[in-house]
Motif scaffolding. Structure first.
Motif, short mmCIF file in Angstrom:
data_model
loop_
_atom_site.label_atom_id
_atom_site.label_comp_id
_atom_site.label_asym_id
_atom_site.label_seq_id
_atom_site.Cartn_x
_atom_site.Cartn_y
_atom_site.Cartn_z
N SER A 120 0.81 -1.21 0.00
CA SER A 120 0.00 0.00 0.00
C SER A 120 0.84 1.26 0.00
O SER A 120 0.40 2.29 -0.48
CB SER A 120 -0.94 0.01 1.21
N GLY A 121 2.09 1.20 0.52
CA GLY A 121 2.92 2.39 0.61
C GLY A 121 3.10 3.11 -0.70
O GLY A 121 2.73 4.27 -0.86
N LEU B 98 1.44 2.91 -3.34
CA LEU B 98 0.19 3.28 -3.99
C LEU B 98 -0.37 4.58 -3.44
O LEU B 98 -1.29 5.15 -4.02
CB LEU B 98 -0.83 2.16 -3.82
N THR B 99 0.16 5.05 -2.34
CA THR B 99 -0.31 6.30 -1.74
C THR B 99 0.45 7.46 -2.34
O THR B 99 1.66 7.59 -2.14
CB THR B 99 -0.12 6.27 -0.21
N ALA B 100 -0.24 8.29 -3.09
CA ALA B 100 0.41 9.41 -3.77
C ALA B 100 0.69 10.53 -2.78
O ALA B 100 -0.11 10.81 -1.88
CB ALA B 100 -0.45 9.92 -4.91
N ARG B 101 1.80 11.17 -2.98
CA ARG B 101 2.13 12.37 -2.22
C ARG B 101 1.59 13.56 -2.99
O ARG B 101 1.82 13.69 -4.20
CB ARG B 101 3.64 12.47 -2.05
N THR B 102 0.87 14.44 -2.32
CA THR B 102 0.28 15.59 -3.00
C THR B 102 0.55 16.86 -2.21
O THR B 102 0.82 16.83 -1.01
CB THR B 102 -1.24 15.43 -3.19
N SER C 164 1.58 16.25 -7.62
CA SER C 164 1.44 14.83 -7.26
C SER C 164 2.72 14.08 -7.58
O SER C 164 3.45 14.43 -8.52
CB SER C 164 0.27 14.21 -8.03
N SER C 165 2.97 13.03 -6.78
CA SER C 165 4.12 12.17 -7.03
C SER C 165 3.79 11.08 -8.04
O SER C 165 4.67 10.30 -8.42
CB SER C 165 4.60 11.53 -5.72
N ARG C 166 2.53 11.00 -8.44
CA ARG C 166 2.12 10.02 -9.44
C ARG C 166 2.18 10.63 -10.85
O ARG C 166 1.97 11.82 -11.02
CB ARG C 166 0.69 9.56 -9.17
#
Length: 391
Positions: free
Chosen positions: A15-16, A18-22, A89-91
């Motif tokens: 899950s780590g 998959l969590t985007a940093r925004t 976003s990091s994505r």
């Protein structure tokens, strides 16, 4: 118990990532007047951001995050000031905005095919014939330009009849069928001139331009190709110029919705007191208008040497320069020129552009009105745009 802990650890590993940093931020952009498709550049972007979304007044605005340049760019209509909300976003971005600009560079292969390239370099003056259309080319809906990868490094122009992208299809040299269907084409013979907005060396005693002949290495790069802007660079290293050894990077930025180009030149090394020159070429049947820090010309000439196949074309060229860096206004036999010195940081920045009588954008206007519109657009590109982060 150990199985539960192992399962929790595995879930954490999955899950780590998959969590985007925004990060959400607001910016206020201020201009001195009303501007359509005003270029906006934000430079305080987070190091970890790989995509961004921009909204304003309920509108999602196409945006371009140029990670290698550390810049976020978009264009928007602004009257006085306007606020924008940016979500970093990091994505990777999921949206795919339609491109309003294009850039290309093609290396010729031994089997006569073409290979796309973002970077080409050489330690010799041998790239002109190795590249299709002799160097990088870039376009917006309204104009296209190419930069000759040779000692002259001159900028050539391609007119658009209709506001659209064409170079991916015409490759700068449209077929008869493409021209019959309304494509534009190369509308200027630059000869040994400055073309439009090329920065060259200057020999004050002989009142002539100096080309890049004695150097260690040269490079052409496409740094960004859309959807909002193209960024193309020409760099020379170890240029032995006027008894000095310098490096020069010329960056050309073309935004969606614009036909004019923002030019950023950076000189490195012992540049104090060195003179450089730029301006517009003298065309056949030309007339010139000049101000303290700008020059514009309107001319009428054949775009190619074949005067039977081609008709005369009416073209306007203009350059707007930093007044504080202008030293003199001496022309040579080919071009209307200004001589400038770099600022304290080694910069010579200006704007240049082209207009074409056959363009739908200028339909119904007189030659005088076409030139006035071009002068205004180039002058506007030099006006500052204030970008302030709102806390």
């Amino acid at each position: 118990m150990r199985r539960i802990l192992l399962l929790m650890l595995l879930l954490g590993c999955v899950s780590g990532p998959l969590t985007a940093r925004t990060l959400k931020a607001r910016y206020r952009v201020t201009t001195s007047d009303q501007r359509r498709d005003c270029p906006v550049v934000i430079r305080d972007i987070p190091d970890w951001a790989v995509s961004a979304t921009v909204t304003s007044d309920g509108e999602t605005i196409p945006v371009q995050l140029d990670r290698p340049l550390g810049e976020l760019a978009f264009v928007a209509d602004i009257s006085g000031s306007r606020e924008f909300r940016v979500t970093y976003s990091s994505r990777p971005a999921r949206h795919g905005y339609p491109s309003r600009v294009h850039a290309q560079m093609w290396l010729k292969q031994p089997d006569k095919t073409l290979q796309a390239a973002d970077t080409v370099s050489s330690t010799r003056d041998d790239m002109y014939h190795k590249l299709h259309h002799h160097g990088p080319a870039f376009e917006s809906e309204y104009a296209a330009y190419r930069i000759y990868f040779d000692k002259k490094q001159t900028i050539d122009t391609y007119g658009k009849k209709h506001p659209r992208l064409e170079l991916a299809e015409t490759m700068w040299y449209p077929t008869a069928e493409q021209m019959a269907a309304g494509s534009g084409y190369d509308n200027l013979r630059v000869f040994g001139s400055v073309g439009v907005g090329t920065l060259k060396g200057w020999d004050a005693s002989k009142r002539k331009m100096i080309h890049i002949t004695d150097f260690a290495r040269r490079e052409a790069r496409i740094l960004a190709r859309g959807p909002v802007r193209t960024v193309v660079e020409m760099r020379v290293e170890g240029w032995r110029y006027c008894g000095r050894e310098i490096a020069m990077t010329s960056r050309y930025i073309l935004y969606a919705g614009h036909g004019e180009v923002q030019v950023e030149n950076r000189i490195e090394g012992d540049f104090r007191g060195l003179l450089f020159t730029t301006g517009v070429m003298k065309m056949a049947e030309h007339r010139v208008e000049r101000g303290e820090d700008w020059v514009a010309a309107w001319g009428r000439d054949f775009p190619e040497n074949d005067t039977l196949k081609w008709e005369r074309e009416s073209v306007g060229l203009a350059v707007a320069l930093p007044a504080a860096q202008i030293v003199s206004r001496q022309d040579d036999r080919t071009s209307c020129l200004f001589q400038l010195t770099p600022d304290a940081q080694g910069r010579i920045d200006y704007a240049m552009g082209m207009c074409w009588r056959r363009s739908e954008w200028f339909d119904g206007l007189s030659d005088e009105e076409c030139l006035r519109r071009l002068e205004a657009s180039v002058a506007e590109a030099r006006k500052p745009v204030a970008v302030e982060r709102v806390r």
